[in-house]
Scaffold this motif. Structure first.
Motif, PDB file in Angstrom:
ATOM      1  N   ILE A  56      96.510 -73.150  35.285  1.00 41.42           N
ATOM      2  CA  ILE A  56      95.939 -73.329  33.887  1.00 41.42           C
ATOM      3  C   ILE A  56      94.337 -73.551  34.023  1.00 41.42           C
ATOM      4  O   ILE A  56      93.889 -74.242  34.698  1.00 41.42           O
ATOM      5  CB  ILE A  56      96.656 -74.524  33.534  1.00 41.42           C
ATOM      6  N   ASP A  57      93.864 -72.894  32.933  1.00 40.63           N
ATOM      7  CA  ASP A  57      92.456 -72.855  32.899  1.00 40.63           C
ATOM      8  C   ASP A  57      92.133 -73.673  31.439  1.00 40.63           C
ATOM      9  O   ASP A  57      92.910 -73.367  30.457  1.00 40.63           O
ATOM     10  CB  ASP A  57      91.788 -71.599  32.682  1.00 40.63           C
ATOM     11  N   TYR A  58      91.198 -74.445  31.626  1.00 39.07           N
ATOM     12  CA  TYR A  58      90.848 -75.295  30.542  1.00 39.07           C
ATOM     13  C   TYR A  58      89.025 -75.218  30.504  1.00 39.07           C
ATOM     14  O   TYR A  58      88.298 -74.755  31.311  1.00 39.07           O
ATOM     15  CB  TYR A  58      91.043 -76.780  30.905  1.00 39.07           C
ATOM     16  N   ARG A  59      88.658 -75.588  29.152  1.00 39.53           N
ATOM     17  CA  ARG A  59      87.090 -75.741  28.971  1.00 39.53           C
ATOM     18  C   ARG A  59      87.240 -77.106  28.508  1.00 39.53           C
ATOM     19  O   ARG A  59      87.725 -77.545  27.545  1.00 39.53           O
ATOM     20  CB  ARG A  59      86.646 -74.801  28.072  1.00 39.53           C
ATOM     21  N   LEU A  60      86.005 -77.860  29.056  1.00 41.66           N
ATOM     22  CA  LEU A  60      85.666 -79.217  28.257  1.00 41.66           C
ATOM     23  C   LEU A  60      84.326 -79.656  28.523  1.00 41.66           C
ATOM     24  O   LEU A  60      83.719 -79.093  29.293  1.00 41.66           O
ATOM     25  CB  LEU A  60      86.704 -80.289  28.896  1.00 41.66           C
ATOM     26  N   ARG A  61      83.829 -80.662  28.151  1.00 41.30           N
ATOM     27  CA  ARG A  61      82.760 -81.498  27.961  1.00 41.30           C
ATOM     28  C   ARG A  61      82.802 -82.659  28.754  1.00 41.30           C
ATOM     29  O   ARG A  61      83.563 -83.556  28.234  1.00 41.30           O
ATOM     30  CB  ARG A  61      81.963 -81.521  26.811  1.00 41.30           C
ATOM     31  N   LEU A  72      95.865 -75.760  39.407  1.00 36.06           N
ATOM     32  CA  LEU A  72      97.158 -75.106  40.120  1.00 36.06           C
ATOM     33  C   LEU A  72      98.231 -76.331  39.990  1.00 36.06           C
ATOM     34  O   LEU A  72      97.985 -77.388  40.641  1.00 36.06           O
ATOM     35  CB  LEU A  72      97.049 -74.902  41.509  1.00 36.06           C
ATOM     36  N   ILE A  73      99.192 -76.099  39.546  1.00 38.22           N
ATOM     37  CA  ILE A  73     100.571 -76.746  39.545  1.00 38.22           C
ATOM     38  C   ILE A  73     101.165 -76.595  41.111  1.00 38.22           C
ATOM     39  O   ILE A  73     101.649 -75.782  41.333  1.00 38.22           O
ATOM     40  CB  ILE A  73     101.743 -76.561  38.566  1.00 38.22           C
ATOM     41  N   SER A  74     100.743 -77.447  42.002  1.00 36.95           N
ATOM     42  CA  SER A  74     101.034 -77.420  43.476  1.00 36.95           C
ATOM     43  C   SER A  74     102.540 -77.930  43.503  1.00 36.95           C
ATOM     44  O   SER A  74     103.162 -77.564  44.689  1.00 36.95           O
ATOM     45  CB  SER A  74     100.150 -78.275  44.279  1.00 36.95           C
ATOM     46  N   THR A  75     103.212 -79.036  42.994  1.00 35.09           N
ATOM     47  CA  THR A  75     104.325 -79.474  43.042  1.00 35.09           C
ATOM     48  C   THR A  75     105.167 -79.393  41.766  1.00 35.09           C
ATOM     49  O   THR A  75     104.393 -79.897  40.561  1.00 35.09           O
ATOM     50  CB  THR A  75     104.329 -80.939  43.807  1.00 35.09           C
ATOM     51  N   TRP A  76     106.339 -79.135  41.384  1.00 34.04           N
ATOM     52  CA  TRP A  76     107.003 -78.936  40.160  1.00 34.04           C
ATOM     53  C   TRP A  76     108.556 -79.632  40.563  1.00 34.04           C
ATOM     54  O   TRP A  76     109.281 -78.645  41.087  1.00 34.04           O
ATOM     55  CB  TRP A  76     106.834 -77.747  39.671  1.00 34.04           C
ATOM     56  N   GLU A  77     108.649 -80.743  40.370  1.00 35.14           N
ATOM     57  CA  GLU A  77     110.052 -81.273  40.492  1.00 35.14           C
ATOM     58  C   GLU A  77     110.725 -82.223  39.238  1.00 35.14           C
ATOM     59  O   GLU A  77     110.669 -83.054  39.302  1.00 35.14           O
ATOM     60  CB  GLU A  77     110.057 -82.381  41.824  1.00 35.14           C
ATOM     61  N   PRO A  78     110.994 -81.303  38.365  1.00 36.36           N
ATOM     62  CA  PRO A  78     111.699 -81.949  37.117  1.00 36.36           C
ATOM     63  C   PRO A  78     112.721 -82.596  37.616  1.00 36.36           C
ATOM     64  O   PRO A  78     113.690 -82.111  38.268  1.00 36.36           O
ATOM     65  CB  PRO A  78     111.734 -80.664  36.253  1.00 36.36           C
ATOM     66  N   PRO A  79     113.080 -83.805  36.841  1.00 35.78           N
ATOM     67  CA  PRO A  79     112.215 -84.527  35.991  1.00 35.78           C
ATOM     68  C   PRO A  79     111.529 -85.932  36.610  1.00 35.78           C
ATOM     69  O   PRO A  79     110.903 -86.792  35.976  1.00 35.78           O
ATOM     70  CB  PRO A  79     113.299 -85.173  35.096  1.00 35.78           C
ATOM     71  N   GLU A  85      96.193 -79.937  40.900  1.00 32.63           N
ATOM     72  CA  GLU A  85      95.167 -79.903  41.653  1.00 32.63           C
ATOM     73  C   GLU A  85      94.010 -79.021  41.107  1.00 32.63           C
ATOM     74  O   GLU A  85      94.311 -77.692  40.625  1.00 32.63           O
ATOM     75  CB  GLU A  85      95.554 -79.402  42.871  1.00 32.63           C
ATOM     76  N   GLN A  86      92.824 -79.491  41.175  1.00 31.58           N
ATOM     77  CA  GLN A  86      91.736 -78.544  40.636  1.00 31.58           C
ATOM     78  C   GLN A  86      91.406 -77.658  41.636  1.00 31.58           C
ATOM     79  O   GLN A  86      91.404 -77.766  42.979  1.00 31.58           O
ATOM     80  CB  GLN A  86      90.476 -79.486  40.543  1.00 31.58           C
ATOM     81  N   ILE A  87      91.192 -76.258  41.178  1.00 31.62           N
ATOM     82  CA  ILE A  87      91.171 -75.057  42.075  1.00 31.62           C
ATOM     83  C   ILE A  87      89.489 -74.797  41.841  1.00 31.62           C
ATOM     84  O   ILE A  87      88.775 -74.688  42.952  1.00 31.62           O
ATOM     85  CB  ILE A  87      91.745 -73.837  41.604  1.00 31.62           C
ATOM     86  N   ARG A  88      88.983 -75.107  40.612  1.00 35.83           N
ATOM     87  CA  ARG A  88      87.576 -75.042  40.284  1.00 35.83           C
ATOM     88  C   ARG A  88      87.194 -75.845  39.181  1.00 35.83           C
ATOM     89  O   ARG A  88      88.113 -75.924  38.106  1.00 35.83           O
ATOM     90  CB  ARG A  88      87.183 -73.805  40.242  1.00 35.83           C
ATOM     91  N   GLY A  89      86.206 -76.738  39.287  1.00 39.29           N
ATOM     92  CA  GLY A  89      85.677 -77.572  38.272  1.00 39.29           C
ATOM     93  C   GLY A  89      84.841 -78.621  38.733  1.00 39.29           C
ATOM     94  O   GLY A  89      84.190 -78.291  39.550  1.00 39.29           O
ATOM     95  N   PRO A  90      84.532 -79.673  37.811  1.00 33.73           N
ATOM     96  CA  PRO A  90      83.628 -80.576  38.000  1.00 33.73           C
ATOM     97  C   PRO A  90      83.639 -81.481  39.086  1.00 33.73           C
ATOM     98  O   PRO A  90      82.590 -81.882  39.589  1.00 33.73           O
ATOM     99  CB  PRO A  90      83.561 -81.340  36.681  1.00 33.73           C
ATOM    100  N   TYR A 115      90.301 -88.173  43.997  1.00 30.75           N
ATOM    101  CA  TYR A 115      89.349 -87.221  43.446  1.00 30.75           C
ATOM    102  C   TYR A 115      88.042 -87.691  44.399  1.00 30.75           C
ATOM    103  O   TYR A 115      87.889 -88.646  44.950  1.00 30.75           O
ATOM    104  CB  TYR A 115      88.814 -87.592  42.070  1.00 30.75           C
ATOM    105  N   ARG A 116      87.147 -86.582  44.530  1.00 25.39           N
ATOM    106  CA  ARG A 116      85.850 -86.712  45.180  1.00 25.39           C
ATOM    107  C   ARG A 116      84.915 -86.143  44.339  1.00 25.39           C
ATOM    108  O   ARG A 116      85.099 -85.179  43.575  1.00 25.39           O
ATOM    109  CB  ARG A 116      85.917 -85.897  46.420  1.00 25.39           C
TER     110      ARG A 116
END
Length: 153
Positions: A56-61, A72-79, A85-90, A115-116
């Motif tokens: 999923i890609d977003y834009r924000l300030r 990236l949705i690295s784990t998906w175990e509903p419910p 996880e951030q692939i690229r971002g701030p 986070y770091r």
């Protein structure tokens, strides 16, 4: 060597776990529970089929600076839980675990973010400000989530 910071919060929602998880499984709800001043916008075409491996890609300030954020949705175990996880971002690292606990009167949603900060070690100077910002964002998120789910505060 940089170390992870941990931010954790929880919200109790008087709805069944399946209903609460379904709210989070609809990616467009993230935009609805993010403070408007962040200018959060999902760039990935909606609806998004959520599953392990979804991106999923977003834009924000943040603090007036515009960013693109790729997750990236690295784990998906509903419910029960999912992890984005951030692939690229701030951030240098951002791993957000959403866990949904079934309780007698509803669902306990636990958010844990590891986070770091960027630009280590200089970036650590911003830690108190980032921590305050995360608290504010997640307080807003909690209030909006309860409103949108129709269960009040």
């Amino acid at each position: 060597m940089p170390s992870d910071h941990l931010f954790a919060t929880e919200t109790f929602i008087r709805l069944p776990r399946d209903d609460v998880f379904a709210f989070f499984a609809a990616a467009e709800n993230l935009q609805r529970i993010t403070p408007p001043e962040l200018g959060f916008e999902i760039l990935t075409p909606l609806p998004i089929a959520m599953d392990a491996g979804s991106r999923i890609d977003y834009r924000l300030r943040l603090f007036g600076a515009a960013f693109q954020w790729h997750t990236l949705i690295s784990t998906w175990e509903p419910p029960f839980r999912f992890v984005d996880e951030q692939i690229r971002g701030p951030y240098r690292k951002w791993v957000h675990t959403h866990t949904f606990y079934k309780e007698d009167a509803g669902t306990r949603v636990v958010d844990e973010v590891r986070y770091r900060l960027p630009l280590w070690p200089v970036g650590e100077i911003a830690y108190p400000i980032i921590r305050l910002q995360l608290n504010r964002i997640f307080r807003y998120r909690r209030r909006r989530m309860l409103e949108l789910l129709g269960v009040g505060t």
